[in-house]
Design an enzyme around this catalytic site. Structure first.
Site, PDB file in Angstrom:
ATOM      1  N   ASN A  10       0.868  -1.183   0.000  1.00 18.08           N
ATOM      2  CA  ASN A  10       0.000   0.000   0.000  1.00 18.08           C
ATOM      3  C   ASN A  10       0.900   1.228   0.000  1.00 18.08           C
ATOM      4  OD1 ASN A  10      -1.771   2.068   0.504  1.00 18.08           O
ATOM      5  ND2 ASN A  10      -2.408   1.340   2.539  1.00 18.08           N
ATOM      6  N   LYS A  12       0.007   4.215  -0.178  1.00 16.76           N
ATOM      7  CA  LYS A  12      -0.639   5.380   0.442  1.00 16.76           C
ATOM      8  C   LYS A  12      -0.445   6.611  -0.455  1.00 16.76           C
ATOM      9  CE  LYS A  12      -0.116   3.094   4.852  1.00 16.76           C
ATOM     10  NZ  LYS A  12       0.001   3.173   6.291  1.00 16.76           N
ATOM     11  N   HIS A  94      -9.453   1.138   5.184  1.00 18.17           N
ATOM     12  CA  HIS A  94      -8.174   1.322   5.885  1.00 18.17           C
ATOM     13  C   HIS A  94      -8.382   2.284   7.047  1.00 18.17           C
ATOM     14  CE1 HIS A  94      -4.040   2.437   6.698  1.00 18.17           C
ATOM     15  NE2 HIS A  94      -3.671   1.371   6.029  1.00 18.17           N
ATOM     16  N   GLU A  96      -6.737   4.677   8.037  1.00 15.88           N
ATOM     17  CA  GLU A  96      -6.496   6.084   7.688  1.00 15.88           C
ATOM     18  C   GLU A  96      -7.715   6.683   6.980  1.00 15.88           C
ATOM     19  OE1 GLU A  96      -2.798   5.352   5.671  1.00 15.88           O
ATOM     20  OE2 GLU A  96      -1.859   4.881   7.601  1.00 15.88           O
ATOM     21  N   GLU A 164      -5.045  -4.822  10.683  1.00 20.82           N
ATOM     22  CA  GLU A 164      -4.039  -3.778  10.848  1.00 20.82           C
ATOM     23  C   GLU A 164      -4.286  -3.037  12.160  1.00 20.82           C
ATOM     24  OE1 GLU A 164      -2.163  -2.736   6.794  1.00 20.82           O
ATOM     25  OE2 GLU A 164      -3.746  -1.314   7.202  1.00 20.82           O
ATOM     26  N   GLY A 170       2.932   2.304  10.755  1.00 28.11           N
ATOM     27  CA  GLY A 170       3.910   3.377  10.594  1.00 28.11           C
ATOM     28  C   GLY A 170       4.673   3.725  11.858  1.00 28.11           C
ATOM     29  N   SER A 203       3.771  -2.121  10.198  1.00 29.08           N
ATOM     30  CA  SER A 203       5.214  -2.188  10.429  1.00 29.08           C
ATOM     31  C   SER A 203       5.847  -3.517  10.024  1.00 29.08           C
ATOM     32  CB  SER A 203       5.545  -1.843  11.892  1.00 29.08           C
ATOM     33  OG  SER A 203       5.170  -0.507  12.183  1.00 29.08           O
TER      34      SER A 203
END
Ligand code: 13P
Length: 243
Positions: A10, A12, A94, A96, A164, A170, A203
């Site tokens: 991904n 992003k 996701h 985010e 996730e 991250g 990660s």
């Protein structure tokens, strides 16, 4: 049952035309991988990446789609448009998107239906925040997200589930193997079809990928930062190929 692993990147909101070189380097290093490979670049690169990777082992996916097929939705992209640009998959829900765009489980379910209607495989994301984990609510949160985000009709052919944990994205922090195993066992029990692959994301890097792929019910990875550089992503792919 052992399912073919899926290693998905991904990107992003990262990547310009020049970074297509990284995608080509992934394809060049993996002419016949044991694992299935996917890169999800920003929408601006989907068509060019799909063209560049035609005939290769690396598929291309989107990072979101609108629930409608077409219409007055300025700035949005439909699942059919992703397919038209060469995508075969789309990441949905996701964390985010859930945080930045206030996407609800119902939104994710509607987008998943739209993805299926366009012939795309939906990669539906779930995961708890650190506050939720600390409160002992991890499985309750994930169970509710799964029930609300996954419409009737999910199969291994049209759906992938990605776990996730928000706090692992991250941050360089990953859950313990036991924590991943617990959530993935729960997802396996609650997924509507035994052939739906369960990815871990958060990660993942060349140093921890082998250990993560060896965990029961982990059928691949959804990789963020480490998918941007072919060298790192190829090392993660090699770890998946070895399991
Ligand atoms: P990182 O691998 O950068 O932690 O991102 C994970 C992720 O959110 C993939 O969708």
């Amino acid at each position: 049952m052992s399912l073919r692993k899926l290693v998905a990147g991904n990107w992003k909101m990262n990547g310009r035309m020049a970074q297509l070189e990284e995608a080509l380097a992934v394809a060049a290093a993996n002419p016949d991988p044991a694992a299935e490979l996917l890169l999800c670049p920003p929408a601006t690169l989907i068509a060019a990446m799909s063209q560049a990777l035609t005939g290769s082992s690396v598929a291309v996916g989107g990072q979101d789609c609108h629930a409608a097929e077409a219409g007055a939705h300025t700035g949005d992209i439909s699942a059919g448009m992703l397919a038209d640009a060469g995508a075969s998959h789309v990441i949905l829900g996701h964390s985010e998107r859930r945080a930045d765009h206030r996407e609800t489980d119902a939104d994710v379910a509607a987008k998943t239906r739209a993805a299926w209607a366009a012939g795309l495989v939906a990669i539906v994301c779930v995961g708890e925040t650190e506050v939720q984990r600390d409160a002992g609510k991890t499985l309750a949160v994930i169970g509710a997200q799964l029930a609300g985000s996954l419409p009737e009709g999910a199969t291994g052919a049209n759906t992938v589930i990605a776990y996730e944990p928000v706090w692992a994205i991250g941050t360089g922090r990953t859950p313990t193997g036991e924590q991943i195993a617990q959530v993935h066992a729960f997802l396996r029990q609650n997924a509507p079809d035994a052939t739906i692959r369960l990815l871990y994301g958060g990660s993942v890097n060349p140093g921890n990928a082998s250990d993560i792929f060896a965990i029961d019910n982990v059928d691949g990875a959804l990789v963020g930062g480490a998918s941007l550089k072919a060298r790192d992503f190829n090392a993660i792919i090699a770890a998946a190929n070895g399991t």
